[in-house]
Design an enzyme around this catalytic site. Structure first.
Site, PDB file in Angstrom:
ATOM      1  N   ASP A   6       0.873  -1.169   0.000  1.00 37.64           N
ATOM      2  CA  ASP A   6       0.000   0.000   0.000  1.00 37.64           C
ATOM      3  C   ASP A   6       0.912   1.221   0.000  1.00 37.64           C
ATOM      4  OD1 ASP A   6      -1.879   1.976   0.437  1.00 37.64           O
ATOM      5  OD2 ASP A   6      -2.271   1.423   2.521  1.00 37.64           O
ATOM      6  N   VAL A   7       0.982   1.910  -1.132  1.00 39.40           N
ATOM      7  CA  VAL A   7       1.900   3.042  -1.298  1.00 39.40           C
ATOM      8  C   VAL A   7       1.099   4.321  -1.173  1.00 39.40           C
ATOM      9  CG1 VAL A   7       3.595   4.146  -2.786  1.00 39.40           C
ATOM     10  CG2 VAL A   7       3.367   1.649  -2.798  1.00 39.40           C
ATOM     11  N   SER A  10       2.584   9.484   2.249  1.00 35.25           N
ATOM     12  CA  SER A  10       3.626   9.735   3.245  1.00 35.25           C
ATOM     13  C   SER A  10       4.375   8.490   3.675  1.00 35.25           C
ATOM     14  CB  SER A  10       3.018  10.398   4.490  1.00 35.25           C
ATOM     15  OG  SER A  10       2.015   9.579   5.063  1.00 35.25           O
ATOM     16  N   ARG A  11       3.847   7.286   3.394  1.00 36.93           N
ATOM     17  CA  ARG A  11       4.533   6.064   3.790  1.00 36.93           C
ATOM     18  C   ARG A  11       4.116   4.899   2.912  1.00 36.93           C
ATOM     19  NH1 ARG A  11       0.738   6.392   8.321  1.00 36.93           N
ATOM     20  NH2 ARG A  11       2.315   7.413   9.577  1.00 36.93           N
ATOM     21  N   LYS A  13       3.388   0.737   3.170  1.00 43.59           N
ATOM     22  CA  LYS A  13       3.159  -0.406   4.046  1.00 43.59           C
ATOM     23  C   LYS A  13       3.101  -1.656   3.178  1.00 43.59           C
ATOM     24  CE  LYS A  13      -0.499   1.643   5.592  1.00 43.59           C
ATOM     25  NZ  LYS A  13      -1.772   1.932   6.299  1.00 43.59           N
ATOM     26  N   TYR A  94     -18.706   6.781  -8.862  1.00 44.75           N
ATOM     27  CA  TYR A  94     -18.075   7.839  -9.653  1.00 44.75           C
ATOM     28  C   TYR A  94     -18.466   7.715 -11.127  1.00 44.75           C
ATOM     29  CZ  TYR A  94     -14.739   9.784  -6.218  1.00 44.75           C
ATOM     30  OH  TYR A  94     -14.160  10.430  -5.154  1.00 44.75           O
ATOM     31  N   ASP A 103      -6.837   3.234  -3.273  1.00 41.19           N
ATOM     32  CA  ASP A 103      -6.836   2.707  -1.910  1.00 41.19           C
ATOM     33  C   ASP A 103      -8.248   2.671  -1.335  1.00 41.19           C
ATOM     34  OD1 ASP A 103      -6.902   5.505  -1.919  1.00 41.19           O
ATOM     35  OD2 ASP A 103      -5.631   5.709  -0.149  1.00 41.19           O
TER      36      ASP A 103
END
Length: 247
Positions: A6-7, A10-11, A13, A94, A103
């Site tokens: 999971d990009v 800020s980080r 995982k 959408y 995500d």
């Protein structure tokens, strides 16, 4: 063994997936290094996975850097998840489905696996997203608000007498730094309680799922009932990977 990642903004995982479990995991902030350098730091010592499945909201540079390192190091193509009009029992609200953050899409797919009740998916990261799912898998819509770090950084950037200091989240802060940190935490918590409460009043009761890097910080300050699901994104990636394999 699959590698799931999971990009975020800020980080990053990540977790390995074997037999439906996540036996190894880690996370890191990027700092000043390249995306390929970050991949090497995180994954160089892992055994070669059979597949790498990534959801990223960090932009094309991140995807290109990670995919290049994975191809050079393991010789396999990276699978990047994108939002679509429908998948795994979820229907996107959408008009342009690809514009939804992937995500959020992955988290809702995981939520559908965890419950067939109406649910409200709260992801606490750089931004806080709240999405409502009907019992039949329809995405009813959602909201996006700034996360705690963005709130604090806005104060640091736009005011002259609030320096960027680490504080404690106190309801009755007695220093500027504690007032800023407490304000951000309670603002996010109040927004989550208030928005999900309004969604429930409008659409009906349902399970409130909480995930994201800041979820554990926010959870003690929430007044409603929430189920903390720290592996929600990895669960969704696992489901998507299994669907793609079955095609």
């Amino acid at each position: 063994m699959m590698l799931l990642a999971d990009v975020g903004n800020s980080r990053i995982k990540w977790a390995t997936c074997e037999g439906g479990e996540f036996p190894q995991r880690g996370q890191a902030s990027r700092g000043e290094e390249t995306w390929a350098g970050l991949a090497a730091r995180l994954w160089a010592d892992l055994p070669q996975p059979t597949r790498v499945v990534i959801v990223s909201v960090a932009g094309p540079e991140a995807r290109a850097g990670l995919a290049e390192w994975i191809d050079q190091h393991w010789g396999i193509a990276t699978e990047f998840v994108v939002s679509t009009a429908a998948a795994c029992g979820i229907r996107n609200s959408y008009a342009e489905p690809e514009r939804m953050g992937a995500d959020r899409w992955v988290a809702m797919i995981a939520a559908r696996v965890l419950t067939d009740r109406p649910c409200y998916v709260v992801d606490c990261g750089t931004a806080v997203t709240i999405d409502a799912l009907a019992a039949d898998g329809r995405h009813l819509g959602g909201v996006i608000i700034p996360g705690m770090r963005l709130m604090r950084e806005a104060l640091y950037r736009e005011t002259r007498q609030i320096p960027p200091e680490v504080g404690e989240a106190r309801l009755f802060g007695q220093s500027t730094r504690d007032c800023v940190w407490g304000g951000a935490v309670y603002a996010v918590a109040s927004a989550i309680d208030g928005i999900t409460g309004r969604m429930i009043a409008d659409h009906g009761s349902g399970l409130r799922l909480l995930t994201g890097g800041d979820a554990e910080i926010v959870l003690p300050h929430l007044q409603g009932e929430y189920r903390w699901e720290p592996d929600l994104i990895f669960t969704g990636l696992r489901v998507i990977a299994a669907r793609d394999q079955a095609k």
